[in-house]
Design a protein around this motif. Sequence first.
Motif, mmCIF file in Angstrom:
data_model
loop_
_atom_site.group_PDB
_atom_site.id
_atom_site.type_symbol
_atom_site.label_atom_id
_atom_site.label_comp_id
_atom_site.label_asym_id
_atom_site.label_seq_id
_atom_site.Cartn_x
_atom_site.Cartn_y
_atom_site.Cartn_z
ATOM 1 N N CYS A 47 -6.059 -5.916 8.038
ATOM 2 C CA CYS A 47 -4.626 -6.226 8.001
ATOM 3 C C CYS A 47 -4.481 -7.612 8.599
ATOM 4 C CB CYS A 47 -3.801 -5.213 8.792
ATOM 5 S SG CYS A 47 -2.016 -5.552 8.775
ATOM 6 N N ARG B 18 -2.033 -9.960 8.211
ATOM 7 C CA ARG B 18 -0.700 -10.524 8.424
ATOM 8 C C ARG B 18 0.152 -9.576 9.254
ATOM 9 N NH1 ARG B 18 2.375 -10.273 4.606
ATOM 10 N NH2 ARG B 18 3.771 -11.980 5.165
ATOM 11 N N GLY C 106 3.247 -9.331 9.114
ATOM 12 C CA GLY C 106 4.253 -8.773 8.228
ATOM 13 C C GLY C 106 3.831 -7.488 7.545
ATOM 14 N N ASP C 107 2.524 -7.231 7.481
ATOM 15 C CA ASP C 107 2.012 -6.005 6.870
ATOM 16 C C ASP C 107 1.617 -4.966 7.920
ATOM 17 O OD1 ASP C 107 2.209 -7.142 4.305
ATOM 18 O OD2 ASP C 107 0.226 -8.077 4.516
ATOM 19 N N ALA C 108 1.828 -5.288 9.187
ATOM 20 C CA ALA C 108 1.241 -4.501 10.271
ATOM 21 C C ALA C 108 2.150 -3.398 10.789
ATOM 22 C CB ALA C 108 0.851 -5.423 11.428
ATOM 23 N N GLU C 109 1.512 -2.292 11.140
ATOM 24 C CA GLU C 109 2.154 -1.224 11.896
ATOM 25 C C GLU C 109 1.991 -1.570 13.374
ATOM 26 O OE1 GLU C 109 3.822 1.413 10.917
ATOM 27 O OE2 GLU C 109 3.415 1.411 8.764
ATOM 28 N N ALA D 55 6.889 -7.673 12.360
ATOM 29 C CA ALA D 55 6.028 -6.576 11.915
ATOM 30 C C ALA D 55 6.706 -5.739 10.832
ATOM 31 C CB ALA D 55 5.662 -5.693 13.098
ATOM 32 N N ARG D 56 5.882 -5.043 10.097
ATOM 33 C CA ARG D 56 6.405 -4.170 9.046
ATOM 34 C C ARG D 56 7.249 -3.043 9.631
ATOM 35 N NH1 ARG D 56 2.620 -0.329 5.171
ATOM 36 N NH2 ARG D 56 4.295 0.474 3.843
ATOM 37 N N ARG D 57 6.780 -2.472 10.744
ATOM 38 C CA ARG D 57 7.452 -1.319 11.337
ATOM 39 C C ARG D 57 6.959 -1.168 12.764
ATOM 40 N NH1 ARG D 57 7.243 2.383 7.077
ATOM 41 N NH2 ARG D 57 4.981 2.377 7.367
ATOM 42 N N ASP E 68 -2.003 -1.088 13.510
ATOM 43 C CA ASP E 68 -2.609 -2.418 13.403
ATOM 44 C C ASP E 68 -2.466 -3.269 14.660
ATOM 45 O OD1 ASP E 68 -3.331 -2.195 10.521
ATOM 46 O OD2 ASP E 68 -1.162 -2.008 10.319
ATOM 47 N N ASP F 276 -7.403 -5.819 13.205
ATOM 48 C CA ASP F 276 -8.063 -6.881 12.438
ATOM 49 C C ASP F 276 -8.022 -8.153 13.280
ATOM 50 O OD1 ASP F 276 -8.849 -8.875 10.657
ATOM 51 O OD2 ASP F 276 -7.791 -7.973 8.961
ATOM 52 N N LEU G 245 -5.522 -10.957 12.787
ATOM 53 C CA LEU G 245 -4.130 -10.857 13.241
ATOM 54 C C LEU G 245 -3.888 -11.564 14.572
ATOM 55 C CD1 LEU G 245 -3.059 -7.129 12.658
ATOM 56 C CD2 LEU G 245 -1.952 -9.152 11.707
#
Length: 260
Positions: free
Chosen positions: A147, A149, A151-154, A178-180, A199, A246, A249
């Motif tokens: 992961c 980015r 922006g794609d991360a939990e 963050a995504r969420r 993430d 990752d 990140l």
Amino acid sequence: MVPDDIIAAAEVFADAAGAAIRPLFRSTLLVEAKGDASPVTRADREAEEAIRALIAARFPGHGVIGEEHGADRPDAEWVWVLDPIDGTRAFITGRPLFGCLVGLLHRGVPVLGIIDQPVTGERWVGVAGRATRFRAPLGGTAACRPCARVGDAELSCTSPDMFLAPDRPGFERLRGAARRVTWGGDCYSYGLLALGLVDVVAESTMKIWDWAALVPVVEGAGGRVTDWRGEPLTAASDGRVLAVGDPALLAEAVSLLTDR
């Protein structure tokens, strides 16, 4: 390199703590208030006492730092770092989102860590230079997921209340990117990160017993654990902890947390 007998002993220590904790889970407990107003129970104290007795018998030259009973020879070459119940609030409210943390420092560097969930039977064992092992009734493998980015991360964090005023803007930047975000979990969230289900974890006001065991677990699964500047955690660290599954990140997360 951590000798095999020390690794085996660490698992025995976690077993002993679990034996003290399980009978008291979801039972009526006398809860006291510590100086920092966090709850402490009979289970906390008895679990740490059980581990300390085993350390004294097996490794009398080793030091110990424990949340409940303080420090003994903290400048020794080998120092065990114990948090018998990380997530006491979850424990006393009957939620299995807590863990027993058994960490080991060698000359100040975290080289061994166990996250043990004594109710669900899950255990993460991290050793410097080795892949993290995960044991659970339903199986599973410790491996952080790609992961790259934010922006794609939990993102996970125990509670927004843990941040002092100077830390809140940085966390809010990370949270917003963050995504969420998922709240709650204490050390369990770092175990989920090591399983590739979370993430990023960013927290503050952490003591050495909160993070020492987590570093080998996360890094042995392919992740990184640092302070908010991206530097290795040490006894002199300021309590701000950042874990990423990752390593790609890390730079973006640090930039958001520090606004640089």
